[in-house]
Design a protein around this motif. Structure first.
Motif, PDB file in Angstrom:
ATOM      1  N   SER A 152      46.782  25.959  33.499  1.00  0.00           N
ATOM      2  CA  SER A 152      47.282  26.713  34.653  1.00  0.00           C
ATOM      3  C   SER A 152      47.333  28.195  34.319  1.00  0.00           C
ATOM      4  O   SER A 152      47.201  28.597  33.157  1.00  0.00           O
ATOM      5  CB  SER A 152      48.679  26.213  35.065  1.00  0.00           C
ATOM      6  OG  SER A 152      49.623  26.492  34.047  1.00  0.00           O
ATOM      7  N   ALA A 153      47.510  29.001  35.353  1.00  0.00           N
ATOM      8  CA  ALA A 153      47.621  30.447  35.181  1.00  0.00           C
ATOM      9  C   ALA A 153      48.757  30.965  36.047  1.00  0.00           C
ATOM     10  O   ALA A 153      48.913  30.537  37.199  1.00  0.00           O
ATOM     11  CB  ALA A 153      46.316  31.140  35.561  1.00  0.00           C
ATOM     12  N   LYS A 154      49.564  31.842  35.478  1.00  0.00           N
ATOM     13  CA  LYS A 154      50.616  32.501  36.241  1.00  0.00           C
ATOM     14  C   LYS A 154      50.104  33.894  36.600  1.00  0.00           C
ATOM     15  O   LYS A 154      49.817  34.706  35.722  1.00  0.00           O
ATOM     16  CB  LYS A 154      51.914  32.583  35.450  1.00  0.00           C
ATOM     17  CG  LYS A 154      53.082  33.114  36.286  1.00  0.00           C
ATOM     18  CD  LYS A 154      54.428  32.857  35.609  1.00  0.00           C
ATOM     19  CE  LYS A 154      54.659  33.822  34.476  1.00  0.00           C
ATOM     20  NZ  LYS A 154      56.036  33.726  33.948  1.00  0.00           N
ATOM     21  N   VAL A 155      49.986  34.136  37.898  1.00  0.00           N
ATOM     22  CA  VAL A 155      49.393  35.375  38.386  1.00  0.00           C
ATOM     23  C   VAL A 155      50.415  36.137  39.222  1.00  0.00           C
ATOM     24  O   VAL A 155      50.964  35.597  40.186  1.00  0.00           O
ATOM     25  CB  VAL A 155      48.131  35.103  39.238  1.00  0.00           C
ATOM     26  CG1 VAL A 155      47.540  36.410  39.742  1.00  0.00           C
ATOM     27  CG2 VAL A 155      47.106  34.320  38.431  1.00  0.00           C
ATOM     28  N   THR A 156      50.679  37.361  38.830  1.00  0.00           N
ATOM     29  CA  THR A 156      51.518  38.257  39.629  1.00  0.00           C
ATOM     30  C   THR A 156      50.603  39.060  40.527  1.00  0.00           C
ATOM     31  O   THR A 156      49.660  39.702  40.057  1.00  0.00           O
ATOM     32  CB  THR A 156      52.338  39.192  38.727  1.00  0.00           C
ATOM     33  OG1 THR A 156      53.132  38.406  37.828  1.00  0.00           O
ATOM     34  CG2 THR A 156      53.250  40.080  39.558  1.00  0.00           C
ATOM     35  N   ARG A 157      50.874  39.018  41.824  1.00  0.00           N
ATOM     36  CA  ARG A 157      50.002  39.694  42.785  1.00  0.00           C
ATOM     37  C   ARG A 157      50.798  40.668  43.645  1.00  0.00           C
ATOM     38  O   ARG A 157      51.996  40.482  43.864  1.00  0.00           O
ATOM     39  CB  ARG A 157      49.261  38.684  43.666  1.00  0.00           C
ATOM     40  CG  ARG A 157      50.144  37.786  44.489  1.00  0.00           C
ATOM     41  CD  ARG A 157      49.333  36.665  45.152  1.00  0.00           C
ATOM     42  NE  ARG A 157      48.282  37.181  46.010  1.00  0.00           N
ATOM     43  CZ  ARG A 157      48.444  37.404  47.306  1.00  0.00           C
ATOM     44  NH1 ARG A 157      49.610  37.179  47.898  1.00  0.00           N
ATOM     45  NH2 ARG A 157      47.450  37.860  48.032  1.00  0.00           N
ATOM     46  N   GLU A 158      50.108  41.713  44.087  1.00  0.00           N
ATOM     47  CA  GLU A 158      50.750  42.746  44.883  1.00  0.00           C
ATOM     48  C   GLU A 158      50.649  42.404  46.365  1.00  0.00           C
ATOM     49  O   GLU A 158      49.563  42.143  46.880  1.00  0.00           O
ATOM     50  CB  GLU A 158      50.116  44.103  44.597  1.00  0.00           C
ATOM     51  CG  GLU A 158      50.261  44.528  43.142  1.00  0.00           C
ATOM     52  CD  GLU A 158      49.754  45.930  42.877  1.00  0.00           C
ATOM     53  OE1 GLU A 158      49.155  46.517  43.799  1.00  0.00           O
ATOM     54  OE2 GLU A 158      49.973  46.434  41.770  1.00  0.00           O
ATOM     55  N   VAL A 159      51.791  42.387  47.028  1.00  0.00           N
ATOM     56  CA  VAL A 159      51.851  42.147  48.474  1.00  0.00           C
ATOM     57  C   VAL A 159      52.605  43.305  49.118  1.00  0.00           C
ATOM     58  O   VAL A 159      53.175  44.157  48.431  1.00  0.00           O
ATOM     59  CB  VAL A 159      52.545  40.796  48.786  1.00  0.00           C
ATOM     60  CG1 VAL A 159      51.724  39.630  48.241  1.00  0.00           C
ATOM     61  CG2 VAL A 159      53.958  40.753  48.220  1.00  0.00           C
ATOM     62  N   ASP A 160      52.621  43.319  50.454  1.00  0.00           N
ATOM     63  CA  ASP A 160      53.252  44.435  51.158  1.00  0.00           C
ATOM     64  C   ASP A 160      54.723  44.593  50.784  1.00  0.00           C
ATOM     65  O   ASP A 160      55.236  45.708  50.691  1.00  0.00           O
ATOM     66  CB  ASP A 160      53.130  44.233  52.677  1.00  0.00           C
ATOM     67  CG  ASP A 160      51.696  44.404  53.156  1.00  0.00           C
ATOM     68  OD1 ASP A 160      50.908  45.002  52.412  1.00  0.00           O
ATOM     69  OD2 ASP A 160      51.376  43.924  54.259  1.00  0.00           O
TER      70      ASP A 160
END
Length: 249
Positions: A152-160
């Protein structure tokens, strides 16, 4: 684990694009070309994961003219292991690109795909999402941090509203945002080593994909030149002009 990194050859981001006199497109003659900046971030992240021992092999794939080999060599100099060039003089639309990448995935069987969230020429921001749909893989777009842990991968993503953290099962499609990392400069020894790394040349026909355009560009024009501003003496004058002339109040 193997990672697949798609890269695109685009006009260098420091170059001011010029429209052709007949307005049929952007003039690419004698213009500096380079790797799409978001794809460069994707390559850098793959190399960093390899340095941590989470990735064993990095395969770079590019779709474009013969000159796209230079873009692949840049990625190889950064630390990728081998390249695949799907050579075509056409400018494939996002769906055609996604279909070609799906075919490459069928041959390479990577553990995951990391790519730029968009190319700075078309600004479509569509290939990653389309590819995930075609593969029926999880997707994590606009990644600003990627951590691999087993399958698995933990991904931090940018949202509004700020940052969102996703936990996705691998294989998955991850698209890189601007703040994921800062790409390295390739050293001279690595540039020399990159010349010996293999690049396989294919064609869209080898994968059975039709890259003929479905859209027709009618006209390309430059944005209108910005008019000069004016100075006002008082705040009352400013309000009057905004209300009576600009019509924004």
């Amino acid at each position: 684990m193997k990672v697949l990194v798609p890269v695109k050859r685009v006009i260098d981001y420091n170059v001011k694009a010029r429209v052709k006199p007949d307005q049929t497109g952007v003039d690419l003659a004698n213009v500096k070309m380079s790797m799409n900046p978001f794809d460069e971030i994707g390559v850098e992240e793959a190399v960093r994961l390899k340095e941590k021992g989470a990735v064993e092999e990095i395969v770079v794939v590019s779709i474009g003219p013969a000159q796209a080999q230079e873009t692949i060599r840049t990625a190889l100099a950064m630390g990728a292991d081998r390249g695949i060039l799907i050579q075509t003089d056409a400018d494939p639309e996002p769906l055609a690109v996604a279909k070609l990448l799906k075919a490459v995935v069928g041959e390479e069987s990577p553990g995951f795909i990391i790519m730029g969230k968009q190319a700075i020429d078309g600004d479509n921001n569509a290939v990653g999402q389309m590819l995930a749909a075609l593969l029926d893989w999880p997707q994590a777009t606009f990644a600003s941090k990627v951590e691999l842990s087993g399958k698995s991968a933990k991904v931090t993503r940018e949202v509004d509203g700020g940052l969102q953290t996703l936990d996705v099962d691998l294989p998955a499609v991850i698209t890189a945002d601007l703040r994921l990392n800062e790409p390295r400069y390739a050293s001279l020894p690595n540039i020399m080593k990159a010349k010996k790394k293999p690049i396989d040349t294919k064609s869209p026909a080898d994968y059975g994909v039709d890259v003929a355009p479905r859209l027709k560009v009618l006209k390309v024009t430059e944005p209108p030149k910005r008019s000069a501003g004016i100075k006002v003496e008082t705040a009352a004058d400013l309000v009057m002009k905004l209300k009576n002339e600009a019509g924004v109040l």
